[in-house]
Write an enzyme that holds these catalytic residues in place. Structure first.
Site, PDB file in Angstrom:
ATOM      1  N   LYS A 194      10.829 -25.527 -17.007  1.00 41.50           N
ATOM      2  CA  LYS A 194      10.112 -25.050 -15.819  1.00 41.50           C
ATOM      3  C   LYS A 194       9.261 -26.185 -15.254  1.00 41.50           C
ATOM      4  O   LYS A 194       8.396 -26.721 -15.941  1.00 41.50           O
ATOM      5  CB  LYS A 194       9.231 -23.850 -16.191  1.00 41.50           C
ATOM      6  CG  LYS A 194       8.408 -23.336 -15.021  1.00 41.50           C
ATOM      7  CD  LYS A 194       7.717 -22.027 -15.335  1.00 41.50           C
ATOM      8  CE  LYS A 194       6.852 -21.587 -14.179  1.00 41.50           C
ATOM      9  NZ  LYS A 194       6.197 -20.293 -14.402  1.00 41.50           N
ATOM     10  N   LYS A 247      14.150 -23.619 -13.993  1.00 35.87           N
ATOM     11  CA  LYS A 247      13.436 -23.096 -12.830  1.00 35.87           C
ATOM     12  C   LYS A 247      12.629 -24.191 -12.155  1.00 35.87           C
ATOM     13  O   LYS A 247      11.964 -24.930 -12.864  1.00 35.87           O
ATOM     14  CB  LYS A 247      12.500 -21.993 -13.338  1.00 35.87           C
ATOM     15  CG  LYS A 247      11.703 -21.307 -12.271  1.00 35.87           C
ATOM     16  CD  LYS A 247      10.756 -20.344 -12.932  1.00 35.87           C
ATOM     17  CE  LYS A 247       9.799 -19.835 -11.888  1.00 35.87           C
ATOM     18  NZ  LYS A 247       8.597 -19.335 -12.432  1.00 35.87           N
TER      19      LYS A 247
HETATM   20  C1  PBG Z   1       4.334 -17.088 -13.681  1.00 39.53           C
HETATM   21  C2  PBG Z   1       5.510 -17.267 -12.820  1.00 39.53           C
HETATM   22  C3  PBG Z   1       5.618 -17.937 -11.598  1.00 39.53           C
HETATM   23  C4  PBG Z   1       6.901 -17.716 -11.135  1.00 39.53           C
HETATM   24  C5  PBG Z   1       7.555 -16.956 -12.100  1.00 39.53           C
HETATM   25  N1  PBG Z   1       6.678 -16.709 -13.143  1.00 39.53           N
HETATM   26  C6  PBG Z   1       4.598 -18.676 -10.809  1.00 39.53           C
HETATM   27  C7  PBG Z   1       4.110 -19.971 -11.269  1.00 39.53           C
HETATM   28  O1  PBG Z   1       4.475 -20.486 -12.320  1.00 39.53           O
HETATM   29  O2  PBG Z   1       3.262 -20.480 -10.550  1.00 39.53           O
HETATM   30  C8  PBG Z   1       7.450 -18.189  -9.836  1.00 39.53           C
HETATM   31  C9  PBG Z   1       8.513 -17.345  -9.275  1.00 39.53           C
HETATM   32  C10 PBG Z   1       8.825 -17.608  -7.846  1.00 39.53           C
HETATM   33  O3  PBG Z   1       8.305 -18.532  -7.202  1.00 39.53           O
HETATM   34  O4  PBG Z   1       9.657 -16.856  -7.329  1.00 39.53           O
HETATM   35  N2  PBG Z   1       3.863 -18.221 -14.289  1.00 39.53           N
END
Ligand code: PBG
Length: 327
Positions: A194, A247
């Site tokens: 991520k 992601k």
């Molecule tokens: C929680 C999380 C996030 C997303 C999924 N889980 C936000 C982040 O990490 O700031 C993003 C999902 C999206 O942008 O559709 N940490």
């Protein structure tokens, strides 16, 4: 012309093109991320994600129903609580918003596969993904909160948990609390690869989870790095992750392909809010054809090696698959 090999020979007609197609897709690979807000009668369109809504527990059924009708049978729950605090206590509250949604969905949609995002940023007053020590996220202390959250989701009926916080050691902490409670068969899908990404912008609007100070670069990955993603993925598999997620997706298909070849568990990929909103905005302006772009994007993700695809377009994609436009 003396041309023995003519690649165009296999592109002559639709039937032949479909016969030799290398990427086959099915709605069973799709997961729809859904936002559930505390309250009743809520059906709020998210301004930065047109076509996406925040639902309350009593209204989410309409979306779950249409997803099921389209052949999408898995959802990922995100909670938007009324109250936030320093320790994100709503995250692991048995009566928290996600826990309520899980129980209700279990009653009304027993065939729907329920996955939860395990993180603290929607629940903490400071918007960071863990508990703080001064202005820093306290990694090791956060693990205990994440583990409690995963357990409370499991106890409320989650079928799978998906930690997205990027703390070191969270998969091991979650695996061990689940096992201690006899939940040895509960799978963990780790958001292992991520990146710290501007593509999450609309989500943070949707969930009100933008950090109140600083950024997430001390825990989410630097987007210049590729080998580091493999390291994260291998580490999480060692700690007990059953599925590895990459992601965002669109700018990270190299990572999908790399994880697929180097890590031998199913690979998931999440097309995040910014990817959704860019397509919506471009289509609204008339610059691109929404349907064709959605199809092409989805196919590219599976072509790169993705097994499981999380997308806000899940329902549309399932429809295009049914109509034979892709798949
Ligand atoms: C929680 C999380 C996030 C997303 C999924 N889980 C936000 C982040 O990490 O700031 C993003 C999902 C999206 O942008 O559709 N940490």
């Amino acid at each position: 012309m003396d041309l023995t090999i003519r690649p165009r020979r296999l592109r002559g007609g639709e039937t032949l093109r479909k016969m030799v197609r290398e990427t086959r897709m099915d709605p069973s690979s799709l997961i729809y991320p859904i936002f559930i807000k505390e309250g009743t009668g809520i059906r709020e369109e998210i301004p930065t994600m047109p076509g996406q809504y925040r639902y309350s527990v009593d209204t989410m059924g309409e979306k779950l129903d249409s997803l099921q009708g389209a052949g999408v049978s898995s959802v990922m729950f995100f909670g938007i609580p009324k109250h936030k605090d320093e320790l994100g206590s709503g995250t692991y509250d048995a009566e928290g918003i996600v826990q309520q949604a899980l129980r209700q969905a279990g009653r009304d949609f027993p065939d729907m596969y329920r996955i939860t995002d395990v993180c603290m940023c929607e629940y903490t007053s400071h918007g960071h993904c863990g508990v703080l020590c001064g202005h820093e996220v306290d990694n090791d202390r956060t693990l205990e909160f994440l583990a409690r959250t995963a357990l409370s989701h499991a106890e409320a009926g989650a079928d799978m948990v998906a930690p997205s916080d990027m703390m070191d050691g969270r998969v091991a902490a979650i695996r061990s609390i689940l096992d201690e409670h006899g939940l040895t068969d509960m799978p963990i899908m780790s958001y292992a690869v991520k990146y710290a990404s501007a593509f999450y912008g609309p989500f943070r609007d949707a969930a009100g989870s933008a950090p109140s100070f600083g950024d997430r670069k001390s825990y989410q990955m630097d987007y210049h790095n590729s080998r580091e993603g493999v390291k994260e993925a291998l580490l999480d598999v060692k700690e007990g992750a059953d599925i590895i997620m990459v992601k965002p997706t669109m700018s990270y298909l190299d990572m999908v392909a790399r994880i697929k070849s180097e890590v031998h568990v199913p690979v998931a990929s999440y097309s995040v809010s910014g990817e959704y909103s860019m397509i919506k905005a471009g289509a609204k302006l008339g610059y691109i054809d929404e349907e064709k772009i959605i199809c092409e994007t989805a196919a590219s993700v599976f072509r790169a090696g993705c097994d499981i695809y999380l997308t806000y377009f899940a329902e549309e994609i399932a429809g295009y698959m049914r109509e034979g436009k892709i798949g």
